[in-house]
Design an enzyme around this catalytic site. Structure first.
Site, PDB file in Angstrom:
ATOM      1  N   ARG A  22       0.854  -1.202   0.000  1.00 24.95           N
ATOM      2  CA  ARG A  22       0.000   0.000   0.000  1.00 24.95           C
ATOM      3  C   ARG A  22       0.877   1.235   0.000  1.00 24.95           C
ATOM      4  O   ARG A  22       1.762   1.366   0.852  1.00 24.95           O
ATOM      5  CB  ARG A  22      -0.886   0.031   1.242  1.00 24.95           C
ATOM      6  CG  ARG A  22      -2.097  -0.816   1.070  1.00 24.95           C
ATOM      7  CD  ARG A  22      -3.060  -0.670   2.226  1.00 24.95           C
ATOM      8  NE  ARG A  22      -3.884  -1.868   2.241  1.00 24.95           N
ATOM      9  CZ  ARG A  22      -4.665  -2.241   3.223  1.00 24.95           C
ATOM     10  NH1 ARG A  22      -4.745  -1.477   4.305  1.00 24.95           N
ATOM     11  NH2 ARG A  22      -5.374  -3.345   3.148  1.00 24.95           N
ATOM     12  N   SER A 113      -7.948  -0.678   0.673  1.00 25.87           N
ATOM     13  CA  SER A 113      -8.943  -0.904   1.717  1.00 25.87           C
ATOM     14  C   SER A 113      -9.667   0.371   2.141  1.00 25.87           C
ATOM     15  O   SER A 113     -10.257   1.052   1.322  1.00 25.87           O
ATOM     16  CB  SER A 113      -8.262  -1.585   2.904  1.00 25.87           C
ATOM     17  OG  SER A 113      -9.204  -1.965   3.847  1.00 25.87           O
ATOM     18  N   HIS A 114      -9.544   0.725   3.412  1.00 27.50           N
ATOM     19  CA  HIS A 114     -10.271   1.869   3.970  1.00 27.50           C
ATOM     20  C   HIS A 114      -9.490   3.169   3.802  1.00 27.50           C
ATOM     21  O   HIS A 114      -9.955   4.222   4.221  1.00 27.50           O
ATOM     22  CB  HIS A 114     -10.510   1.616   5.458  1.00 27.50           C
ATOM     23  CG  HIS A 114      -9.230   1.303   6.160  1.00 27.50           C
ATOM     24  ND1 HIS A 114      -8.575   0.108   5.967  1.00 27.50           N
ATOM     25  CD2 HIS A 114      -8.460   2.028   6.981  1.00 27.50           C
ATOM     26  CE1 HIS A 114      -7.450   0.117   6.666  1.00 27.50           C
ATOM     27  NE2 HIS A 114      -7.359   1.271   7.297  1.00 27.50           N
ATOM     28  N   LYS A 126      -2.421  -6.605  -3.882  1.00 39.00           N
ATOM     29  CA  LYS A 126      -2.264  -7.729  -2.978  1.00 39.00           C
ATOM     30  C   LYS A 126      -2.388  -9.017  -3.784  1.00 39.00           C
ATOM     31  O   LYS A 126      -3.240  -9.112  -4.675  1.00 39.00           O
ATOM     32  CB  LYS A 126      -3.406  -7.650  -1.952  1.00 39.00           C
ATOM     33  CG  LYS A 126      -3.316  -8.624  -0.839  1.00 39.00           C
ATOM     34  CD  LYS A 126      -4.379  -8.343   0.194  1.00 39.00           C
ATOM     35  CE  LYS A 126      -5.744  -8.700  -0.323  1.00 39.00           C
ATOM     36  NZ  LYS A 126      -6.691  -9.051   0.737  1.00 39.00           N
ATOM     37  N   ASP A 278     -16.316  -1.158   4.010  1.00 37.25           N
ATOM     38  CA  ASP A 278     -15.229  -0.257   3.645  1.00 37.25           C
ATOM     39  C   ASP A 278     -14.939  -0.250   2.143  1.00 37.25           C
ATOM     40  O   ASP A 278     -15.710  -0.789   1.352  1.00 37.25           O
ATOM     41  CB  ASP A 278     -13.961  -0.635   4.422  1.00 37.25           C
ATOM     42  CG  ASP A 278     -13.396  -1.965   3.958  1.00 37.25           C
ATOM     43  OD1 ASP A 278     -14.185  -2.801   3.477  1.00 37.25           O
ATOM     44  OD2 ASP A 278     -12.182  -2.169   4.056  1.00 37.25           O
ATOM     45  N   ASP A 280     -13.002  -1.864   0.024  1.00 32.22           N
ATOM     46  CA  ASP A 280     -12.993  -3.102  -0.757  1.00 32.22           C
ATOM     47  C   ASP A 280     -13.968  -4.157  -0.227  1.00 32.22           C
ATOM     48  O   ASP A 280     -13.930  -5.311  -0.659  1.00 32.22           O
ATOM     49  CB  ASP A 280     -11.578  -3.677  -0.831  1.00 32.22           C
ATOM     50  CG  ASP A 280     -10.992  -3.988   0.538  1.00 32.22           C
ATOM     51  OD1 ASP A 280     -11.346  -3.299   1.506  1.00 32.22           O
ATOM     52  OD2 ASP A 280     -10.175  -4.922   0.642  1.00 32.22           O
ATOM     53  N   ASP A 282     -14.388  -5.631   2.782  1.00 33.21           N
ATOM     54  CA  ASP A 282     -14.091  -6.711   3.727  1.00 33.21           C
ATOM     55  C   ASP A 282     -14.314  -6.324   5.187  1.00 33.21           C
ATOM     56  O   ASP A 282     -14.344  -7.193   6.048  1.00 33.21           O
ATOM     57  CB  ASP A 282     -12.688  -7.304   3.500  1.00 33.21           C
ATOM     58  CG  ASP A 282     -11.573  -6.288   3.620  1.00 33.21           C
ATOM     59  OD1 ASP A 282     -11.869  -5.107   3.910  1.00 33.21           O
ATOM     60  OD2 ASP A 282     -10.404  -6.670   3.411  1.00 33.21           O
ATOM     61  N   ARG A 283     -14.471  -5.041   5.473  1.00 34.43           N
ATOM     62  CA  ARG A 283     -14.719  -4.639   6.867  1.00 34.43           C
ATOM     63  C   ARG A 283     -16.207  -4.412   7.101  1.00 34.43           C
ATOM     64  O   ARG A 283     -16.953  -4.177   6.140  1.00 34.43           O
ATOM     65  CB  ARG A 283     -13.992  -3.342   7.192  1.00 34.43           C
ATOM     66  CG  ARG A 283     -12.503  -3.470   7.133  1.00 34.43           C
ATOM     67  CD  ARG A 283     -11.828  -2.196   7.590  1.00 34.43           C
ATOM     68  NE  ARG A 283     -10.391  -2.431   7.676  1.00 34.43           N
ATOM     69  CZ  ARG A 283      -9.574  -1.800   8.497  1.00 34.43           C
ATOM     70  NH1 ARG A 283     -10.040  -0.870   9.300  1.00 34.43           N
ATOM     71  NH2 ARG A 283      -8.287  -2.072   8.523  1.00 34.43           N
ATOM     72  N   GLU A 364     -11.267  -9.886  13.852  1.00 32.43           N
ATOM     73  CA  GLU A 364     -10.266  -8.946  14.345  1.00 32.43           C
ATOM     74  C   GLU A 364     -10.949  -7.697  14.872  1.00 32.43           C
ATOM     75  O   GLU A 364     -12.042  -7.335  14.415  1.00 32.43           O
ATOM     76  CB  GLU A 364      -9.340  -8.529  13.216  1.00 32.43           C
ATOM     77  CG  GLU A 364      -8.532  -9.649  12.636  1.00 32.43           C
ATOM     78  CD  GLU A 364      -7.499  -9.102  11.670  1.00 32.43           C
ATOM     79  OE1 GLU A 364      -6.339  -8.992  12.073  1.00 32.43           O
ATOM     80  OE2 GLU A 364      -7.868  -8.754  10.545  1.00 32.43           O
ATOM     81  N   GLU A 365     -10.227  -7.019  15.773  1.00 40.37           N
ATOM     82  CA  GLU A 365     -10.742  -5.764  16.322  1.00 40.37           C
ATOM     83  C   GLU A 365     -10.896  -4.680  15.248  1.00 40.37           C
ATOM     84  O   GLU A 365     -11.632  -3.736  15.431  1.00 40.37           O
ATOM     85  CB  GLU A 365      -9.848  -5.271  17.457  1.00 40.37           C
ATOM     86  CG  GLU A 365      -8.354  -5.189  17.168  1.00 40.37           C
ATOM     87  CD  GLU A 365      -7.952  -4.128  16.184  1.00 40.37           C
ATOM     88  OE1 GLU A 365      -8.545  -3.040  16.242  1.00 40.37           O
ATOM     89  OE2 GLU A 365      -7.047  -4.388  15.360  1.00 40.37           O
ATOM     90  N   LYS A 377     -11.730 -11.564   5.110  1.00 47.60           N
ATOM     91  CA  LYS A 377     -12.822 -11.067   5.924  1.00 47.60           C
ATOM     92  C   LYS A 377     -13.900 -10.545   4.991  1.00 47.60           C
ATOM     93  O   LYS A 377     -13.632 -10.233   3.835  1.00 47.60           O
ATOM     94  CB  LYS A 377     -12.350 -10.039   6.929  1.00 47.60           C
ATOM     95  CG  LYS A 377     -11.593  -8.869   6.385  1.00 47.60           C
ATOM     96  CD  LYS A 377     -11.057  -8.081   7.574  1.00 47.60           C
ATOM     97  CE  LYS A 377     -10.499  -6.752   7.151  1.00 47.60           C
ATOM     98  NZ  LYS A 377      -9.060  -6.799   6.897  1.00 47.60           N
TER      99      LYS A 377
END
Ligand code: G16
Length: 544
Positions: A22, A113-114, A126, A278, A280, A282-283, A364-365, A377
């Site tokens: 990234r 991602s985010h 990735k 998010d 992509d 996954d969150r 995950e947190e 995720k």
């Protein structure tokens, strides 16, 4: 098709972090930067030649250009077939599913991602392996080592490939299949959850929900699943048009960046259920009426209620969480009599446990949860899980979580992030703290006594690989914890993350504000690590 062999020189900064490479977009637009990294993937992963590769990204700025470059490099590197999402779009979990369902040799996912997008934002790349999951450290290490020695890359001189129409085409020797990015994923979700029960809930007058797609990749997925297949009223999905710069905001599902959703859910006449995903996809963030579900609690609630969801009716094989994630899910695993694994931060560490059928759920947190249905995720999956749960239990989000706390106690939890600090200062803080760890056990901080203090390392129980230096832990005798680590996903300076946790079982003490409940630990973290002095910051930039 003419193949060009282009001379290049290594870049010294292509070491993948927590989740791929990234960087700011400006790095990826430097001549040869993307090409070097992609060729390093092809050189180090010999099994890709002659096989199928999945390709897609979250649609952020530079996504389309990167897709064209990678397609031409795939041709030159003898990839047999590339399956690409329409318009170059695939959410991260949808890419994982396609790799698995097509039996592809791997996939390249383009996302930061985010992190923010646009010409001055971030980009990322990735590599996912054949199980559909992020490459393990052995693979990312090989890609990095190759990137340090690379002296040429191969690229076809080919016309622009049409990625805007679904169908098959041949470009030179290589087949390109452009697929609907949503359909297969939506089918998978329909196979896991009780869609009839969820449909009745969403169509009932007494229930409403909002999903914030944050102008990122999940808009089309959420619209198809929530509004089309489940019949939620139009408008249920907010900010649903994917934009290359996410509308100028961070596509990060938390109460800061999903502000409108937060205001709605904490305002008058709030919907019953709110969620966001998010950049992509996954969150996830889960909200009830005036109620925020912490990601660690969300994982624990899911584990405790999985038997109510069709796909998990047979029970869970085990669960896993990343080390800084709260121990709420451990308590559930203990009650269920199933194993609970503690891995370093990074989804890649769950892959072996899932492949070896040791676990069914993991999380995950950092707002990530998923199961053995993919190897990433999965934001929308988590939202659908909660929706199915609400339908099955006939209770509100808040009631489900409060009942969980009454049964298992509450793991008060918070994460304090100090962002964009000078890398040298951050390193110094970690070095000083690491050297102070041996003196901490047995020391009292008010009523709290340190039981152990260490630098977390992990031995993968499946392949015996060892990962060291994964976060500094101060473990108190009463189960409270403070964890310090540096983020592996930031692109500017260093980000210090401080994770704080305390378990509370007294029934009348379960409704406190997290920051108040953790005040003593926050003080200890400051006094042990000298955060203000070393970071030059009076307070964290972000608190989750
Ligand atoms: C990635 C990883 C997660 C990790 C998160 C934060 O998520 O996949 O496993 O928890 O980064 O990592 P760090 O604390 O090193 O910044 P995502 O959603 O950014 O791909």
């Amino acid at each position: 098709m003419e193949i060009r062999v282009v001379s290049t020189r290594p870049f010294k900064d292509q070491k993948p972090g927590t989740s791929g490479l990234r960087k700011q977009v400006s790095y990826f637009r430097k001549p040869h930067y993307l090409e070097n990294f992609v060729q390093s993937i092809f050189n180090s992963q010999q099994g890709l030649a002659g096989n199928e590769l999945i390709l897609g990204g979250d649609g952020r700025f530079f996504n389309r250009e990167a897709v064209q470059i990678i397609l031409r490099m795939a041709m030159a590197n003898e990839i047999r077939k590339v399956t690409v999402g329409l318009g170059g779009i695939l959410s991260t979990p949808a890419a994982s599913h396609l790799i698995r369902s097509r039996g592809a040799a791997g996939g390249i996912v383009l996302s930061a991602s985010h992190n923010p997008g646009g010409p001055t934002g971030d980009f990322g790349i990735k590599f996912n392996v054949a199980n559909g999951g992020p490459a393990p450290e052995s693979v990312t290490g090989a890609i990095h080592a190759t990137s340090l020695e690379i002296d040429h890359y191969r690229i076809a001189r080919a016309p622009h490939v049409d990625i805007d129409h679904v169908g098959h085409q041949h470009v030179g020797e290589m087949e390109v299949e452009v697929v609907d990015p949503v359909r297969d994923y939506a089918d998978l979700m329909e196979s896991l959850f009780d869609f009839p029960a969820m449909r009745s809930l969403l169509q009932s007058r007494d229930f409403s929900m909002r999903f914030d797609a944050m102008h990122a990749v999940t808009g089309p997925y959420a619209e198809e699943i929530l509004e089309q297949r489940l019949g939620a009223p139009a408008g249920t999905v907010m900010r649903k048009e994917p934009l290359a710069d996410f509308g100028g905001r961070h596509p990060d599902p938390n109460l800061t960046h999903a502000r409108e959703l937060g205001e709605l859910m904490f305002g008058r006449d709030a919907p019953d259920f709110g969620a966001a995903s998010d950049g992509d996809g996954d969150r996830n963030m889960i909200l009830g009426q005036g109620f925020f579900v912490s990601p660690s609690d969300s994982l624990a609630v899911m584990a405790a209620n999985a038997h109510l969801i069709p796909a998990y009716r047979g029970g869970l094989k085990g669960v896993a969480r990343s080390m800084p994630t709260s121990q709420a899910v451990d308590a559930v695993a203990q009650a269920l009599g199933i194993p609970c694994y503690e891995t370093p931060t990074g989804w890649k560490f769950f892959g072996n446990l899932l492949d070896d059928a040791r676990i069914t759920l993991c999380g995950e947190e950092s707002f990530g949860t998923s199961s053995d249905h993919v190897r990433e995720k999965d934001g929308l999956w988590a939202v659908l899980f909660w929706l199915n749960l609400i339908a099955a239990r006939g209770q509100s989000v808040a009631t489900i979580v409060r009942e969980h706390w009454q049964r298992f106690g509450r793991h008060y939890y918070t994460r304090h992030d100090y962002e964009e600090i000078e890398s040298e200062r951050a390193e110094e803080l970690m070095i000083r703290l690491r050297s102070a760890l041996p003196d901490l056990p047995g020391r009292d901080f008010g009523p709290l006594r340190v039981g152990a203090a260490d630098d977390f390392s992990y031995r993968d129980p499946v392949d015996d690989s060892v990962s060291t230096g994964q976060g500094l832990r101060i473990l108190f005798e009463d189960g409270s914890r403070i964890v310090f680590r540096l983020s592996g996903t930031g692109t500017l300076g260093a980000t210090l993350r401080v994770y704080l946790e305390r378990h509370e079982t007294r029934p009348e003490q379960l409704e406190e504000d997290s920051q108040a409940a953790l005040a003593a630990l926050i003080e200890i973290a400051e006094s042990v690590a000298d955060i203000r002095n070393l970071t030059g910051k009076e307070a964290p930039d972000v608190i989750t």
